[in-house]
Motif scaffolding. Structure first.
Motif, mmCIF file in Angstrom:
data_model
loop_
_atom_site.group_PDB
_atom_site.id
_atom_site.type_symbol
_atom_site.label_atom_id
_atom_site.label_comp_id
_atom_site.label_asym_id
_atom_site.label_seq_id
_atom_site.Cartn_x
_atom_site.Cartn_y
_atom_site.Cartn_z
ATOM 1 N N ARG A 1 28.263 10.015 83.902
ATOM 2 C CA ARG A 1 29.053 11.304 83.808
ATOM 3 C C ARG A 1 30.171 11.511 82.915
ATOM 4 N NH1 ARG A 1 28.671 8.934 89.509
ATOM 5 N NH2 ARG A 1 26.938 9.994 90.574
ATOM 6 N N ALA A 2 30.686 10.429 82.329
ATOM 7 C CA ALA A 2 31.701 10.701 81.467
ATOM 8 C C ALA A 2 31.144 11.141 80.178
ATOM 9 C CB ALA A 2 32.685 9.327 81.129
ATOM 10 N N LEU A 3 30.060 10.826 79.554
ATOM 11 C CA LEU A 3 29.465 11.253 78.535
ATOM 12 C C LEU A 3 28.816 12.709 78.814
ATOM 13 C CD1 LEU A 3 27.367 8.249 76.992
ATOM 14 C CD2 LEU A 3 29.617 9.320 76.462
ATOM 15 N N ALA A 4 28.386 13.015 79.991
ATOM 16 C CA ALA A 4 27.943 14.231 80.492
ATOM 17 C C ALA A 4 29.139 15.446 80.361
ATOM 18 C CB ALA A 4 27.354 14.494 81.833
ATOM 19 N N PHE A 5 30.389 14.975 80.767
ATOM 20 C CA PHE A 5 31.400 15.840 80.596
ATOM 21 C C PHE A 5 31.775 15.970 79.064
ATOM 22 C CE2 PHE A 5 36.207 15.227 79.995
ATOM 23 C CZ PHE A 5 36.648 16.556 80.333
ATOM 24 N N SER A 6 31.622 14.933 78.251
ATOM 25 C CA SER A 6 31.911 15.058 76.804
ATOM 26 C C SER A 6 30.967 15.868 76.259
ATOM 27 C CB SER A 6 31.703 13.533 76.044
ATOM 28 O OG SER A 6 31.865 13.890 74.723
ATOM 29 N N SER A 7 29.622 15.887 76.847
ATOM 30 C CA SER A 7 28.565 16.860 76.028
ATOM 31 C C SER A 7 29.090 18.324 76.359
ATOM 32 C CB SER A 7 27.072 16.446 76.667
ATOM 33 O OG SER A 7 26.193 17.377 76.073
ATOM 34 N N PHE A 8 29.396 18.473 77.689
ATOM 35 C CA PHE A 8 29.773 19.729 78.188
ATOM 36 C C PHE A 8 31.035 20.404 77.202
ATOM 37 C CE2 PHE A 8 32.532 22.304 80.998
ATOM 38 C CZ PHE A 8 31.829 23.282 81.249
ATOM 39 N N ILE A 9 31.864 19.481 77.136
ATOM 40 C CA ILE A 9 33.147 20.120 76.292
ATOM 41 C C ILE A 9 33.003 20.253 74.896
ATOM 42 C CG2 ILE A 9 34.705 19.477 78.291
ATOM 43 C CD1 ILE A 9 35.669 17.398 76.414
ATOM 44 N N THR A 10 31.944 19.460 74.457
ATOM 45 C CA THR A 10 31.728 19.770 72.988
ATOM 46 C C THR A 10 30.642 20.646 72.570
ATOM 47 O OG1 THR A 10 30.341 17.612 73.045
ATOM 48 C CG2 THR A 10 32.891 17.538 72.453
ATOM 49 N N GLY A 11 30.263 21.552 73.601
ATOM 50 C CA GLY A 11 29.279 22.646 72.877
ATOM 51 C C GLY A 11 27.972 21.996 73.584
ATOM 52 N N ARG A 12 27.839 21.193 74.474
ATOM 53 C CA ARG A 12 26.469 20.652 75.021
ATOM 54 C C ARG A 12 25.584 20.040 74.019
ATOM 55 N NH1 ARG A 12 24.976 25.352 79.603
ATOM 56 N NH2 ARG A 12 26.843 25.392 80.630
ATOM 57 N N VAL A 13 26.159 19.320 73.185
ATOM 58 C CA VAL A 13 25.515 18.342 72.164
ATOM 59 C C VAL A 13 25.547 17.142 72.746
ATOM 60 C CG1 VAL A 13 25.694 17.295 69.800
ATOM 61 C CG2 VAL A 13 26.792 19.584 70.369
ATOM 62 N N SER A 14 24.032 16.518 72.614
ATOM 63 C CA SER A 14 23.585 15.253 73.285
ATOM 64 C C SER A 14 24.275 14.125 72.588
ATOM 65 C CB SER A 14 22.200 15.002 72.893
ATOM 66 O OG SER A 14 21.396 16.180 73.628
ATOM 67 N N ARG A 15 24.825 13.334 73.505
ATOM 68 C CA ARG A 15 25.515 12.048 72.991
ATOM 69 C C ARG A 15 24.604 11.084 73.022
ATOM 70 N NH1 ARG A 15 29.300 15.090 71.135
ATOM 71 N NH2 ARG A 15 30.495 13.394 71.106
ATOM 72 N N LEU A 16 24.860 10.055 71.902
ATOM 73 C CA LEU A 16 24.005 8.998 71.832
ATOM 74 C C LEU A 16 23.814 7.906 72.810
ATOM 75 C CD1 LEU A 16 22.362 7.048 69.431
ATOM 76 C CD2 LEU A 16 24.801 5.757 69.016
ATOM 77 N N GLY A 17 24.837 7.730 73.823
ATOM 78 C CA GLY A 17 25.088 6.923 74.705
ATOM 79 C C GLY A 17 24.117 7.153 75.955
ATOM 80 N N ALA A 18 23.860 8.701 76.101
ATOM 81 C CA ALA A 18 23.015 8.933 77.124
ATOM 82 C C ALA A 18 21.448 9.498 77.025
ATOM 83 C CB ALA A 18 23.817 10.692 77.642
ATOM 84 N N ILE A 19 21.159 8.978 75.817
ATOM 85 C CA ILE A 19 19.456 8.970 75.661
ATOM 86 C C ILE A 19 18.579 8.160 76.293
ATOM 87 C CG2 ILE A 19 20.050 9.741 73.151
ATOM 88 C CD1 ILE A 19 18.933 7.091 72.272
ATOM 89 N N ASP A 20 17.524 8.710 76.455
ATOM 90 C CA ASP A 20 16.258 7.777 76.831
ATOM 91 C C ASP A 20 15.747 7.044 75.839
ATOM 92 O OD1 ASP A 20 14.207 6.215 78.039
ATOM 93 O OD2 ASP A 20 13.291 8.054 79.110
ATOM 94 N N PRO A 21 16.123 5.687 75.347
ATOM 95 C CA PRO A 21 15.415 5.219 74.132
ATOM 96 C C PRO A 21 14.018 5.066 74.321
ATOM 97 C CG PRO A 21 16.718 3.431 75.617
ATOM 98 C CD PRO A 21 16.820 4.797 76.132
ATOM 99 N N THR A 22 13.198 5.221 75.623
ATOM 100 C CA THR A 22 11.906 4.981 75.482
ATOM 101 C C THR A 22 11.012 6.324 75.276
ATOM 102 O OG1 THR A 22 11.717 5.429 77.904
ATOM 103 C CG2 THR A 22 11.994 3.305 77.319
ATOM 104 N N ALA A 23 11.952 7.356 75.323
ATOM 105 C CA ALA A 23 11.327 8.860 75.203
ATOM 106 C C ALA A 23 11.425 8.933 73.568
ATOM 107 C CB ALA A 23 12.105 9.860 75.815
#
Length: 405
Positions: free
Chosen positions: A265-287
């Motif tokens: 949730r912290a990275l979702a918050f970071s993504s929200f306040i930085t223009g909804r840019v995806s954060r490395l720590g929230a990826i699905d590495p199998t996708a």
């Protein structure tokens, strides 16, 4: 997203514990047997003038060094920091600082390393957003104790105001501290007592770590081989920016491992306040495209999405899960492969290494190996303009660094 913002704000502001625990307490003959962790703390924080806190969240023009000893009580649950309910701490039940020594010269720092070096292994921990000085001291002590690692702990703590509303201040503080962390790493590299270095960074501290490693690589053409392992936990970094940082530190690179979680949730918050840019720590590495790009680069990604945590934000799983902490200390830092048949963390943890899926424990862990080309190739959206070369991009940065030296 507005609801997510409100929920995260409530979760972050709802956490708290006593402040001012850095005043040393004495262990007595009646104190139960405790474990002691000795660490060297480098910081760009401003001295507070108060022995109970030592340093505040403001920026200092001059880095400081302090040797700190922390006593860890027996009969505690692994993955937890036992904060005192009242001051002074009780070493029988609480984490407690037992010694503080200011290190005033490089010679004194080398002397401390010589006396405390464990088989030549050094662990450098860089904390994340919303941390006080004492937060990072106790967290590192917990990680060292619970992992069973055979390494000398070194904390690099940068000026965080430890306020949820100070995200931008904290981010700029990591930029402010880039050269200081680089200098700390160089000091370790040049110390004959140090054989190898592992850098463990969390959250916003991963940005600081990547920037400092990038600077070192640009200055020298590559990173020193003593910097052997880099572990990024819940990295709060724009994916495309990470790709550039990774490429520009030169080759050969250290072995990289990243811990990710899609329910962070912290990275979702970071993504929200930085223009909804995806954060490395929230990826699905199998996708895709992540799996292929990670595999090509040789970076290991371990997915902690299914790991249960007492952290309501799911942002500190790497430290709060006993199995994951031990994985860091017993395998990642020693260079042992995750495909080894001796890796047993329970049931259900899977690792994908080089495209091969292997069971390694109770959590959905995906170890996939970000290519050098990831650095230049867009991962989330196409680039309209041709990117500058590494040399062109960083020329201005290096001029700025030279002015501060």
């Amino acid at each position: 997203m507005r609801m997510l913002f409100l929920v995260v704000m409530l979760l972050l502001t709802g956490c708290g514990h006593p402040s001012g625990v850095m005043t040393p307490v004495a262990l007595t003959a009646t104190t139960p047997k405790t474990t002691r962790v000795n660490m060297l703390v480098a910081t760009t924080r401003e001295p507070s003038g108060d022995p109970a806190t030592l340093f505040n969240g403001e920026r200092s023009p001059k880095p400081s060094l302090t040797a700190v000893s922390v006593s860890i009580p027996p009969n505690r649950k692994p993955g937890t920091v036992q904060w005192p309910s009242r001051l002074p701490p009780n070493p029988a039940t609480d984490f407690a600082v037992t010694s503080v020594q200011q290190i005033g010269t490089v010679k004194e720092g080398r002397g401390w390393l010589s006396q405390n070096m464990r088989n030549g292994h050094a662990l450098v921990f860089v904390h994340g957003f919303n941390n006080r000085y004492e937060d990072s001291v106790f967290r590192l002590a917990q990680i060292v104790n619970d992992s069973g690692m055979d390494a000398t702990p070194i904390l690099f703590t940068w000026p965080s105001r430890a306020q949820i509303t100070a995200y931008e201040y904290d981010k700029e503080s990591t930029n402010y501290s880039r050269t200081a962390l680089e200098q700390a790493l160089r000091t370790l590299v040049n110390d004959p007592n140090v054989k190898d270095i592992t850098v463990l960074a969390h959250s916003m501290g991963t940005w600081l770590t990547m920037e400092s490693l990038r600077q070192m690589g640009i200055r020298d053409g590559r990173l020193n081989s003593k910097i052997r392992d880099v572990i990024l936990a819940s990295p709060d970094i724009d994916i495309q920016v990470f790709a550039k940082q990774y490429a520009e530190m030169g080759t050969p690179r250290p072995k990289f491992t990243i811990f990710v979680s899609q329910d962070d949730r912290a990275l979702a918050f970071s993504s929200f306040i930085t223009g909804r840019v995806s954060r490395l720590g929230a990826i699905d590495p199998t996708a895709e495209p992540y799996r292929t790009k990670l595999e090509e680069a040789g970076i290991t990604a371990i997915d902690l999405t299914k790991v249960n945590s007492n952290d309501r934000l799911n942002h500190g799983k790497f430290a709060e899960s006993p199995e994951i902490v031990q994985l860091i200390g017993q395998r990642l830092m020693t260079g042992q492969p995750l495909t080894d048949s001796n890796v047993t963390l329970g049931q259900g943890i899977t690792a994908v290494v080089g495209g091969t899926v292997t069971n390694i424990g109770t959590v959905a862990a995906t170890a996939v190996a970000v290519p050098a080309t990831i650095i230049e190739a867009p991962m989330t959206r196409p680039q309209k303009n041709k990117p500058a070369t590494a040399k062109e991009t960083l020329q201005g940065d290096l001029k700025e660094q030279q002015l501060t030296q």
